[in-house]
Design a protein around this motif. Structure first.
Motif, short mmCIF file in Angstrom:
data_model
loop_
_atom_site.label_atom_id
_atom_site.label_comp_id
_atom_site.label_asym_id
_atom_site.label_seq_id
_atom_site.Cartn_x
_atom_site.Cartn_y
_atom_site.Cartn_z
N VAL A 74 0.85 -1.21 0.00
CA VAL A 74 0.00 0.00 0.00
C VAL A 74 0.88 1.25 0.00
O VAL A 74 0.62 2.21 -0.75
CB VAL A 74 -0.94 0.00 1.22
N GLU A 75 1.91 1.24 0.83
CA GLU A 75 2.82 2.38 0.89
C GLU A 75 3.57 2.54 -0.43
O GLU A 75 3.77 3.66 -0.92
CB GLU A 75 3.81 2.20 2.05
N ALA A 76 3.99 1.40 -1.00
CA ALA A 76 4.71 1.44 -2.28
C ALA A 76 3.81 2.02 -3.37
O ALA A 76 4.25 2.88 -4.17
CB ALA A 76 5.17 0.04 -2.66
N ALA A 77 2.56 1.58 -3.40
CA ALA A 77 1.61 2.09 -4.41
C ALA A 77 1.42 3.60 -4.26
O ALA A 77 1.33 4.32 -5.26
CB ALA A 77 0.28 1.36 -4.29
N LYS A 78 1.40 4.07 -3.01
CA LYS A 78 1.23 5.51 -2.75
C LYS A 78 2.36 6.31 -3.39
O LYS A 78 2.13 7.31 -4.09
CB LYS A 78 1.19 5.74 -1.24
N TRP A 79 3.62 5.85 -3.18
CA TRP A 79 4.76 6.60 -3.69
C TRP A 79 4.92 6.42 -5.20
O TRP A 79 5.31 7.37 -5.90
CB TRP A 79 6.03 6.18 -2.95
N PHE A 80 4.59 5.23 -5.70
CA PHE A 80 4.64 5.04 -7.15
C PHE A 80 3.63 5.97 -7.83
O PHE A 80 3.91 6.54 -8.89
CB PHE A 80 4.32 3.59 -7.52
N ARG A 81 2.46 6.13 -7.21
CA ARG A 81 1.44 7.00 -7.81
C ARG A 81 1.92 8.45 -7.87
O ARG A 81 1.75 9.13 -8.89
CB ARG A 81 0.13 6.92 -7.02
N GLU A 139 -2.43 -4.55 -11.78
CA GLU A 139 -2.67 -5.81 -12.50
C GLU A 139 -2.66 -7.00 -11.54
O GLU A 139 -3.47 -7.93 -11.68
CB GLU A 139 -1.60 -6.00 -13.58
N LYS A 140 -1.75 -6.98 -10.57
CA LYS A 140 -1.62 -8.10 -9.64
C LYS A 140 -2.45 -7.94 -8.36
O LYS A 140 -2.54 -8.86 -7.56
CB LYS A 140 -0.15 -8.28 -9.27
N GLY A 141 -3.02 -6.74 -8.18
CA GLY A 141 -3.78 -6.51 -6.96
C GLY A 141 -2.89 -6.37 -5.75
O GLY A 141 -3.23 -6.82 -4.65
N GLN A 142 -1.75 -5.74 -5.91
CA GLN A 142 -0.79 -5.54 -4.82
C GLN A 142 -0.85 -4.08 -4.36
O GLN A 142 -0.49 -3.18 -5.11
CB GLN A 142 0.62 -5.88 -5.27
N GLY A 143 -1.31 -3.86 -3.15
CA GLY A 143 -1.39 -2.50 -2.62
C GLY A 143 -2.59 -1.73 -3.13
O GLY A 143 -2.78 -0.56 -2.78
N ALA A 144 -3.38 -2.37 -3.96
CA ALA A 144 -4.59 -1.76 -4.51
C ALA A 144 -5.46 -2.89 -5.04
O ALA A 144 -4.96 -3.98 -5.35
CB ALA A 144 -4.22 -0.79 -5.64
N PRO A 145 -6.77 -2.67 -5.15
CA PRO A 145 -7.62 -3.71 -5.72
C PRO A 145 -7.20 -4.04 -7.15
O PRO A 145 -6.79 -3.15 -7.89
CB PRO A 145 -9.02 -3.08 -5.70
N GLN A 146 -7.28 -5.32 -7.52
CA GLN A 146 -6.92 -5.70 -8.89
C GLN A 146 -7.86 -4.99 -9.86
O GLN A 146 -9.08 -5.05 -9.73
CB GLN A 146 -7.03 -7.20 -9.08
N ASP A 147 -7.25 -4.28 -10.82
CA ASP A 147 -8.05 -3.46 -11.74
C ASP A 147 -7.28 -3.37 -13.06
O ASP A 147 -6.33 -2.59 -13.18
CB ASP A 147 -8.28 -2.08 -11.14
#
Length: 242
Positions: free
Chosen positions: A4-11, A30-38
């Motif tokens: 979740v933290e990684a997704a925040k900084w990547f965004r 794509e993998k649903g890691q740190g965010a819902p799969q979408d």
């Protein structure tokens, strides 16, 4: 790992145009890691990175169009993005493009092109299941090919060279500046390969009888600068004759 933290900084980085962050954020969706799969959201972030010329993003986007995940299934679009990645030397994209030529999916069936791309893929993949799959595809295509066709495909594979895209801001600015001097309109000289620069590239390619793909490559920069040199010589000759 804190996805979740990684997704925040990547965004945050992706929204600033960082290509690596855009790809990583796409993979996380794509993998649903740190965010819902979408898959649609994954495709949304792969696209700008692909348009900037990143081969991994181009391959991922092609795969989404081929499978119809996150976007409507569209073989022609899959071919387009696989080709861009394959031309840079992405081995998996080369395999997939070869298979699509062999099946006539999104492109006219062409065993010569199919064998060429599969051969290139097999030569670049490390030993393992992926390479074994490509060699199997290559042998299937090869079996019915007449000797002349096979020789042509092998010749094309031997003569192939990966495209060297322009990534450095200074070189893209140099391309934009030269296109502007030639009378094309690439937009601001800012080192960003936007839609106006691509349209200027396409216009130049059409005028010079080149393959029209809108790609900013080292070869294109050489062609544009050569055209500018010719223009300068002509202008100089005109001044001397006045």
């Amino acid at each position: 790992r804190d996805y979740v933290e990684a997704a925040k900084w990547f965004r945050l980085a992706a929204e600033q145009g960082n290509v690596d962050a855009q790809i990583n954020l796409g993979v996380m969706y794509e993998k649903g890691q740190g965010a819902p799969q979408d898959y649609a959201e994954a495709t949304k972030w792969y696209r700008p990175a692909a348009e900037e010329g990143d081969a991994i993003a181009q391959y991922n986007l092609g795969l989404k169009y081929y499978k119809g995940k996150g976007v409507p299934k569209a073989y022609a679009e899959a071919v387009k993005w696989y080709r861009r990645a394959a031309e840079q030397g992405h081995a998996d994209a080369q395999n997939n493009l070869g298979v699509m030529y062999a099946k006539g999916e999104g492109v006219l069936r062409d065993d010569v092109q199919a064998y060429k791309w599969l051969s290139l893929s097999a030569s670049r993949l490390p030993p393992g299941d992926g390479r074994n799959r490509t060699v199997k595809n290559q042998n299937i295509v090869r079996k019915p090919m007449p000797p002349a066709q096979l020789a042509e495909a092998q010749k094309l594979a031997r003569g192939w060279k990966p495209k060297k895209l322009l990534f450095q801001r200074e070189r893209i600015e140099r391309l934009q500046r030269t296109l502007a001097h030639l009378g094309y309109n690439p937009g601001p000289v800012d080192g960003i390969l936007g839609s106006r620069t691509r349209k200027a590239i396409q216009a130049f390619q059409r005028d010079k009888g080149l393959s029209v793909d809108g790609e900013a490559t080292e070869e294109l920069l050489s062609d544009v600068e050569a055209a500018q040199s010719v223009r300068a010589l002509i202008d100089q000759a005109k001044k001397q004759s006045d």
